[in-house]
Design a protein around this motif. Structure first.
Motif, PDB file in Angstrom:
ATOM      1  N   GLU A 138      38.203  43.540  24.740  1.00 12.62           N
ATOM      2  CA  GLU A 138      37.882  42.113  24.581  1.00 12.62           C
ATOM      3  C   GLU A 138      37.421  41.527  25.910  1.00 12.62           C
ATOM      4  N   PRO A 139      36.269  40.846  25.941  1.00 15.20           N
ATOM      5  CA  PRO A 139      35.787  40.251  27.191  1.00 15.20           C
ATOM      6  C   PRO A 139      36.791  39.264  27.777  1.00 15.20           C
ATOM      7  N   ALA A 140      36.962  39.306  29.081  1.00 13.56           N
ATOM      8  CA  ALA A 140      37.928  38.440  29.739  1.00 13.56           C
ATOM      9  C   ALA A 140      37.371  37.029  29.910  1.00 13.56           C
ATOM     10  N   PHE A 141      38.231  36.051  29.679  1.00 15.80           N
ATOM     11  CA  PHE A 141      37.870  34.658  29.946  1.00 15.80           C
ATOM     12  C   PHE A 141      38.209  34.383  31.405  1.00 15.80           C
ATOM     13  N   THR A 142      37.211  34.023  32.187  1.00 14.78           N
ATOM     14  CA  THR A 142      37.424  33.797  33.612  1.00 14.78           C
ATOM     15  C   THR A 142      37.309  32.321  33.946  1.00 14.78           C
ATOM     16  N   ARG A 143      38.102  31.881  34.919  1.00 16.59           N
ATOM     17  CA  ARG A 143      38.084  30.494  35.367  1.00 16.59           C
ATOM     18  C   ARG A 143      37.756  30.489  36.852  1.00 16.59           C
ATOM     19  N   GLY A 144      37.285  29.373  37.377  1.00 12.53           N
ATOM     20  CA  GLY A 144      37.004  29.343  38.811  1.00 12.53           C
ATOM     21  C   GLY A 144      36.025  28.292  39.275  1.00 12.53           C
ATOM     22  N   HIS A 145      35.644  27.334  38.389  1.00 16.92           N
ATOM     23  CA  HIS A 145      34.717  26.286  38.818  1.00 16.92           C
ATOM     24  C   HIS A 145      35.264  25.514  40.022  1.00 16.92           C
ATOM     25  N   ARG A 146      36.587  25.354  40.068  1.00 20.95           N
ATOM     26  CA  ARG A 146      37.163  24.538  41.142  1.00 20.95           C
ATOM     27  C   ARG A 146      36.918  25.139  42.525  1.00 20.95           C
ATOM     28  N   VAL A 147      36.750  26.445  42.600  1.00 14.43           N
ATOM     29  CA  VAL A 147      36.550  27.093  43.904  1.00 14.43           C
ATOM     30  C   VAL A 147      35.296  26.539  44.584  1.00 14.43           C
ATOM     31  N   ASP A 148      34.169  26.577  43.891  1.00 10.21           N
ATOM     32  CA  ASP A 148      32.918  26.084  44.473  1.00 10.21           C
ATOM     33  C   ASP A 148      32.945  24.577  44.668  1.00 10.21           C
ATOM     34  N   LEU A 149      33.544  23.850  43.717  1.00 11.66           N
ATOM     35  CA  LEU A 149      33.607  22.392  43.827  1.00 11.66           C
ATOM     36  C   LEU A 149      34.394  21.964  45.061  1.00 11.66           C
TER      37      LEU A 149
END
Length: 217
Positions: A138-149
């Motif tokens: 199953e493809p992993a759901f990744t998070r991380g928008h806050r890093v660049d912001l």
């Protein structure tokens, strides 16, 4: 190819089934996104099949637009984030930029609180299944928008802080930014929206000032 890269949801995957849709295709994709958002705002973390059923779209059509639950949830999250993803500031003052980002982002995050909590639930569920060895392919759901912001918000300090200090400040700010902060301050501490926003802003400002003081900037 690295397995984590192979399984991670990319922007390309989210946009599969032509990137620029027109006519009926655009309406179908929009219907699915709106349906998925409604379900997530009600507290669900729906599968592609569940969204297809609720939207009265065939499963084959649904999977053409969103090949996995992770891709679907990522698209809904991006819709919820909306203007946060295009946030920019003309200020050269890092503390002011951080305050502006928080003022822009936190009300939006609170408005879509249920959606982001549903996405967090998926992330935690996948982590648990990965630890148990039951996640499979199953493809992993990744998070991380806050890093660049957050890195963008403190960009004026890049030449003043050492790389390690700059990275640590961004990491520290990530602890007081996002739906997790809403969960802690509202659900655990019982704060109202205005109080929650004030605490998050205060903590962010204190972190920026501490980093500057430590470096002599």
């Amino acid at each position: 190819m690295d397995v984590s890269r192979q399984l991670a949801v990319t922007k390309d995957e989210v946009a599969q089934a032509p990137a620029v849709e027109k006519g009926a295709r655009a309406r179908t994709r929009r219907l699915m996104l709106e349906t998925a958002t409604r379900l997530m705002q009600s507290g669900m973390t729906p599968s592609v099949s569940e969204v297809a059923e609720a939207a009265e779209v065939s499963r084959a059509t649904a999977y053409r637009y969103f090949p996995s639950q992770a891709a679907l949830v990522q698209a809904v999250v991006d819709e919820g984030l909306g203007p946060i993803l295009t946030w920019k500031s003309a200020s050269n003052d890092a503390e002011r930029r951080v305050a502006d980002l928080f003022a822009t982002a936190m009300p939006r995050i609170e408005a879509f609180e249920a959606t982001f909590k549903a996405a967090l639930k998926l992330s935690l569920d996948q982590w648990a299944r990965r630890q148990a060895g039951t996640l499979g392919s199953e493809p992993a759901f990744t998070r991380g928008h806050r890093v660049d912001l957050l890195k963008d918000a403190i960009a004026p300090l890049k030449g003043r802080l050492k790389p390690r200090q700059f990275r640590r400040l961004a990491q520290a700010l990530s602890l007081v930014f996002g739906v997790e902060v809403v969960t802690v301050l509202k659900d655990i501490w019982g704060l109202e929206s205005a109080e929650m926003m004030a605490v998050a802003q205060w903590a962010a400002g204190a972190l920026v000032r501490a980093a500057m003081a430590e470096s002599g900037a």
